[in-house]
Design a protein around this motif. Structure first.
Motif, mmCIF file in Angstrom:
data_model
loop_
_atom_site.group_PDB
_atom_site.id
_atom_site.type_symbol
_atom_site.label_atom_id
_atom_site.label_comp_id
_atom_site.label_asym_id
_atom_site.label_seq_id
_atom_site.Cartn_x
_atom_site.Cartn_y
_atom_site.Cartn_z
ATOM 1 N N LEU A 122 0.823 -1.193 0.000
ATOM 2 C CA LEU A 122 0.000 0.000 0.000
ATOM 3 C C LEU A 122 0.865 1.255 0.000
ATOM 4 O O LEU A 122 1.860 1.342 0.727
ATOM 5 N N ALA A 123 0.449 2.234 -0.777
ATOM 6 C CA ALA A 123 1.206 3.482 -0.880
ATOM 7 C C ALA A 123 0.847 4.476 0.216
ATOM 8 O O ALA A 123 1.582 5.419 0.478
ATOM 9 N N GLY A 124 -0.289 4.304 0.847
ATOM 10 C CA GLY A 124 -0.737 5.232 1.886
ATOM 11 C C GLY A 124 -1.935 4.657 2.606
ATOM 12 O O GLY A 124 -2.265 3.476 2.446
ATOM 13 N N PRO A 125 -2.621 5.471 3.427
ATOM 14 C CA PRO A 125 -3.798 4.975 4.143
ATOM 15 C C PRO A 125 -4.859 4.455 3.178
ATOM 16 O O PRO A 125 -5.045 4.992 2.089
ATOM 17 N N VAL A 126 -5.546 3.415 3.590
ATOM 18 C CA VAL A 126 -6.628 2.840 2.788
ATOM 19 C C VAL A 126 -7.825 3.800 2.828
ATOM 20 O O VAL A 126 -8.241 4.254 3.897
ATOM 21 N N ARG A 127 -8.380 4.107 1.680
ATOM 22 C CA ARG A 127 -9.566 4.966 1.601
ATOM 23 C C ARG A 127 -10.808 4.100 1.834
ATOM 24 O O ARG A 127 -11.060 3.162 1.083
ATOM 25 N N VAL A 128 -11.556 4.432 2.876
ATOM 26 C CA VAL A 128 -12.695 3.611 3.293
ATOM 27 C C VAL A 128 -13.988 4.405 3.204
ATOM 28 O O VAL A 128 -14.070 5.529 3.709
ATOM 29 N N ALA A 129 -14.992 3.834 2.564
ATOM 30 C CA ALA A 129 -16.339 4.401 2.576
ATOM 31 C C ALA A 129 -17.189 3.563 3.516
ATOM 32 O O ALA A 129 -17.259 2.341 3.381
ATOM 33 N N VAL A 130 -17.809 4.204 4.497
ATOM 34 C CA VAL A 130 -18.703 3.518 5.433
ATOM 35 C C VAL A 130 -20.123 3.711 4.930
ATOM 36 O O VAL A 130 -20.586 4.843 4.771
ATOM 37 N N LEU A 131 -20.809 2.618 4.662
ATOM 38 C CA LEU A 131 -22.110 2.681 3.997
ATOM 39 C C LEU A 131 -23.231 2.177 4.905
ATOM 40 O O LEU A 131 -23.173 1.069 5.434
ATOM 41 N N ASN A 132 -24.233 3.033 5.086
ATOM 42 C CA ASN A 132 -25.449 2.676 5.807
ATOM 43 C C ASN A 132 -26.465 3.772 5.547
ATOM 44 O O ASN A 132 -26.102 4.896 5.213
ATOM 45 N N ASP A 133 -27.756 3.472 5.695
ATOM 46 C CA ASP A 133 -28.797 4.473 5.480
ATOM 47 C C ASP A 133 -28.801 5.557 6.555
ATOM 48 O O ASP A 133 -29.266 6.661 6.314
ATOM 49 N N TYR A 134 -28.320 5.232 7.758
ATOM 50 C CA TYR A 134 -28.417 6.140 8.887
ATOM 51 C C TYR A 134 -27.107 6.897 9.082
ATOM 52 O O TYR A 134 -26.062 6.308 9.322
ATOM 53 N N GLU A 135 -27.186 8.217 9.025
ATOM 54 C CA GLU A 135 -25.980 9.029 9.177
ATOM 55 C C GLU A 135 -25.337 8.821 10.540
ATOM 56 O O GLU A 135 -24.111 8.858 10.675
ATOM 57 N N ILE A 136 -26.142 8.609 11.584
ATOM 58 C CA ILE A 136 -25.578 8.412 12.918
ATOM 59 C C ILE A 136 -24.735 7.140 12.973
ATOM 60 O O ILE A 136 -23.715 7.078 13.655
#
Length: 226
Positions: free
Chosen positions: A5-19
């Protein structure tokens, strides 16, 4: 075969609820040297915007293992399910559909961060014999509800019957009734109509259905502050 890896892993957290998304993002914030969170509440991130999608299963249909294939195809990212439901058949079906990993919600932030990095490096990460408490955040947490109890209230608020909830949550009807009973006791309810009214007033309806199409109107929000 591992990838350097060249740097931090880019992560998308997915759920309907923003909280829920915000809670997971806060949990991972101390590990920004390894994972950098792009929080998405109701929209799937565009192709190329992330390396790993962490799919939090709160209030989602789990009987069909969600839509792992579609999300992977839309984002070009590796999809990891994040759930308290570790039924072997569910894990196997998720992997069959292309999930790169399946994480237990009993993992702490460091454990989740490490697992995400391993997935990004090309490893497959599965539930282990980890033990712990629920992490992140969910609607109703401040009222004493566990994540499972909150999920029951969310699904009741959305109009699902106990039988339908059992199918979505991959639980027996008796387990659903037990979670509902303990939630009602904590909130002082005796009738379903009370739960629906309270749920509407306290944010247990997602703002809108999560969109997985490639069309217009996809919503992305920045990672929460604080």
């Amino acid at each position: 075969m591992s990838t350097q890896l060249a740097g931090p892993v880019r992560v998308a957290v997915l759920n309907d609820y923003e909280i829920v998304v915000a809670g997971v993002a806060r949990m991972l914030a101390p590990y920004v040297d390894r994972v950098r969170v792009v929080a998405t509440a109701t929209g799937v991130p565009p192709m190329g915007d992330c390396d790993v999608v962490l799919y939090d299963t709160f209030s989602q249909s789990q009987g069909n293992v969600l839509d792992v294939e579609e999300i992977a195809a839309m984002t070009g990212a590796k999809v990891v399910l994040y759930s308290w439901n570790l039924a072997p058949s569910l894990v196997s079906e998720a992997l069959r559909r292309g999930a790169a990993g399946y994480l237990s919600k009993t993992l702490d932030g460091e454990g989740v961060a490490d697992a995400i990095v391993r997935v990004a490096e090309g490893q497959r990460v599965l539930p282990g014999d980890t033990q712990g408490r629920e992490h992140g955040a969910w609607p109703g947490q401040e009222h004493g509800l566990s994540a499972r109890e909150a999920e029951m209230i969310a699904l009741i608020t959305q109009g699902f019957s106990n039988l339908e909830i059992a199918g979505r949550a991959y639980l027996s009807v008796n387990s659903v009734k037990t979670y509902i009973r303990t939630a009602y006791r904590k909130l002082g309810f005796t009738r379903r109509s009370q739960a629906v009214s309270w749920g509407i007033q306290h944010g247990f309806l997602p703002p809108e259905p999560r969109r997985t199409d490639t069309g217009r109107g996809m919503t992305s929000v920045a990672a929460p502050r604080g």
